[in-house]
Each structure stands twice: as C-alpha cells, then as structure tokens.
Write an enzyme that holds these catalytic residues in place. Structure first.
Site, PDB file in Angstrom:
ATOM      1  CG  ASP A   9       7.154  36.666  -7.086  1.00 42.88           C
ATOM      2  OD1 ASP A   9       6.312  36.262  -7.911  1.00 42.88           O
ATOM      3  OD2 ASP A   9       8.342  36.323  -7.104  1.00 42.88           O
ATOM      4  CG  ASP A  53       6.445  32.188 -12.581  1.00 40.44           C
ATOM      5  OD1 ASP A  53       6.754  32.034 -13.778  1.00 40.44           O
ATOM      6  OD2 ASP A  53       6.946  31.515 -11.663  1.00 40.44           O
TER       7      ASP A  53
END
Length: 405
Positions: A119, A180
């Site tokens: 991330d 994601d």
C-alpha cells in the site's frame, strides 16, 4: 519482463510533467445546478476540516460513534488525511490546510522503508508526491522514490505480481494478489518518470497484465483476491476477504480496478488497459441502483437492498471521470456527475453535530462486521478529488498529474 524503451521514455516524460501542466482533455462544464451542488459539498468539507483538523494529531482510519479513530503510523490509509487537506487547500486557498498537509505527511517518513505492505502508493502518492508537485521541495520527491524502492521488493517474478500482504520472509499470503494493488502502481510510474529507470514501470506493467489476465470475468466483474502458488507462479484461483464470496463483486474493489487500469493506460498508452478499465466500468455502471450510491458488494444476496458503501461511490466517480477524459465518452462523465451529486445530497454528515468526517454511509469490511455504516478517510479524499476534477481540473492536475502519454 520487458516494456519497450519507447513506452518507458514516453511514460517518463508524462510522469515528469511540471506542476503547471494542463489536463489531457478539457471536458464541457457540468450543468449549473450540478456545479452548485458540488461546490456546496466541497464548501461543507472545507468547513468541517477547518473545525476538526487542528485537533488531529495522527491518521484517521475510520469513525466510531461519528468520531475519528486513529493510527499512529498510518496503517494503509495514512496518505488520505494529508491528501484531503491538500484538496481543501486547492479549493479554499487557505494556507492553513497547506501547512497541516505538510505536517501530517512528515509523520509518514518512517514508512518509506516499509517492505511489508503493497500500500505504499496509497500512503505516498496523495501525500508526498502531491507535496512535491505543489511545493517543488526535493525532500518529498526523494521520499516517494524510496517508497517505490520498497514496493518493488514485493514483486514475484515467477508469477509476475506484487504480493499484497505479509512480510517478505513470511510464507503466509505469499501468493495472494488483490485488486486494490492496481491503485499502488502509479507510484512506480512516477519513479520511472523521475529517475529514467524503467524497472519500476516494467514491474507495474507486468503486475497490471497479470491482474488483467486473471481478475476480470466475462461480464467485467472482479473478485477481491486471486491466489497464486508463490513458488511456481502458477494461478490457483479467485478468493475474497472483503467481498461476499470468491464469486461476488466487492464494489470498492471494482472501483480500485476501474481507476487503476485507467491510470495505467494514461501512464503507458497501452489501449488494452483502457479496454479493461471500460469493461470494469460498464459492469459497475450496470450494477448501480437508481440512487447512484453503490451497495457494498454488487453480487451479495441482499443487493440491491443491501447496505451502502459511499467510499466505493466516490472512487468509482473519480475513475469514471478519468475514463471519460481518456475515451471521450461523455456517458461515463454523466454517470460520475450523478454519483457525485448523489453522494453530496444523501451521504454527507450535515445532519450531525457530532460527526468529524465529511462522508457517511461507508462500509469497511462487511464480512468481518468491521466498520459497517461508518465514515472512512478515503471517502472524504476521493469525494473532494472527484468534485475538484469537475470544478477545478487544472488544480487537481497540479496535485496528482492527469496527463496521458
């Protein structure tokens, strides 16, 4: 693993665009009533942030009883609070938000070296890359490049994917890929553009191609997770963590994919990525309920009468605006405007004097019963990004680079 030198150099030129660069395409102004609604929502967000931000000393991760709860290191969402403050600064011109954005971003400095998460794009693009683009301070650029160095360590060359979760020496989740991650690839495109080293972009492209190959179903829907054998790179099959099932379509994941594939098209010019973005967009648009606020999973048994996820709506709207600019198809923009209007009219926290966030009606992880009908920091960020894409496209371009190679 190879991308043509011409593609890498073209992408480098695009990613290194100056902060004064104009958006790739100018869209027709939104209807005046829509502009009025969106401006009122952005004004509300600015006033909410003006009241709440002085007391925020860490990174909001979600609300409990309408008050922010915090992470000290940012978890995976730490980039969205400084990013939201940057959007507020662009809309208002209030330099207090600029100072707060910089102070918040500085607290992410230790995460430049974090190799335990995929991330890093979420963490460093809306915070450090935007800070560099808006200030020109080399510190932010250098830190974002170090974060990109950390991210590429998670690349598995056998399966041609970036692993989502787990430390590099942890065999658990070693073959797990999630949709994601498409949103973290732009940090790698930025790094290639800034350094001239095509390795970062090569890895981003290979991961996107792997995602493109195994995630989209025939109807354009996607699972949340796809598992691979980490030792051989061979595919195992779809799975889920935040969706209803491996065969369902988690709406926020679909939004990440739509936005992420459109961005990869803009950074590479590869029309296959644009075609994939359109497939995902067409499914999401077709699955919307008449109120234009997505349910948390488009294939959960109780949809269309299920709980909502306004964060998925804000992300989808941004992706559709991007896709409309990339394709010239105004239908995508029309849906995005209806979604942003719906969020502005039905999902803000205007009726609560307690609320510290801007957007309500979000769902973090329905299967785990974690964060159902709460506020989330990325909902606030993407709502403002979407609104400013409509009202102030040149300012958003200064912040996040809307150019296309």
């Amino acid at each position: 693993m190879s991308v043509s030198r011409r593609t890498v150099l073209a992408t480098a030129a695009g990613a290194a665009a100056t902060v004064a660069a104009a958006p790739a395409a100018a869209a027709a102004p939104a209807p005046v009533p829509t502009q009025r609604t969106l401006r009122a929502a952005a004004d509300y967000a600015v006033e909410k942030l003006r009241a709440v931000a002085p007391a925020v000393t860490a990174f909001p991760v979600g609300t409990k009883f309408e008050k922010w709860t915090y992470s000290q290191n940012g978890d995976w969402v730490g980039g969205f609070w400084p990013g939201t403050l940057w959007m507020a600064w662009l809309h208002s011109g209030d330099d207090t938000f600029r100072a707060q954005a910089l102070a918040s971003a500085r607290k992410l400095a230790p995460r430049q070296y974090d190799t335990g998460t995929h991330d890093l794009g979420f963490l460093f693009y809306p915070s450090w890359v935007t800070a560099w683009r808006l200030t020109g301070d080399e510190t932010w650029r250098a830190g974002a490049l170090r974060a990109a160095d950390s991210l590429i360590k998670r690349y598995n060359p056998r399966g041609r994917f970036i692993r989502a979760w787990g430390a590099l020496d942890d065999p658990g989740n070693a073959g797990r890929v999630i949709v994601d991650t498409m949103m973290n690839l732009d940090l790698l495109a930025f790094a290639s553009g800034q350094t001239g080293d095509g390795t970062y972009l090569d890895i981003a492209v290979e991961h996107a191609r792997t995602t493109q190959r195994v995630f989209p179903r025939a109807d354009g829907s996607t699972p949340h997770v796809y598992d691979f054998d980490p030792a051989t790179g061979e595919p195992i099959g779809p799975n889920t963590v935040q969706g209803y099932s491996p065969a369902s379509c988690w709406s926020r994941g679909q939004a990440w994919g739509l936005y992420g594939f459109t961005t990869m098209y803009r950074r590479t010019g590869d029309r296959a990525f644009l075609a994939t973005a359109r497939r995902l967009a067409d499914f999401a648009v077709g699955a919307l309920t008449p109120d234009h606020v997505p349910v948390w999973d488009y294939r959960a048994p109780q949809q269309p009468h299920d709980i909502k996820d306004a964060s998925a709506g804000a992300i989808t709207a941004c992706g559709l605006l991007d896709l409309a600019a990339a394709t010239g198809r105004t239908a995508y923009r029309d849906v995005a405007l209806r979604m942003l209007t719906a969020l502005s009219e039905t999902c803000l926290t205007r009726n609560s004097s307690r609320a510290e966030a801007v957007v309500a009606r979000c769902t973090r992880n329905r299967p785990a019963e974690d964060g159902v009908e709460i506020s989330l920091p990325y909902a606030d960020y993407y709502l403002l990004e979407g609104i400013l894409r409509v009202l102030r496209p040149r300012d958003v371009d200064r912040a996040i680079d809307l150019s296309t190679v």
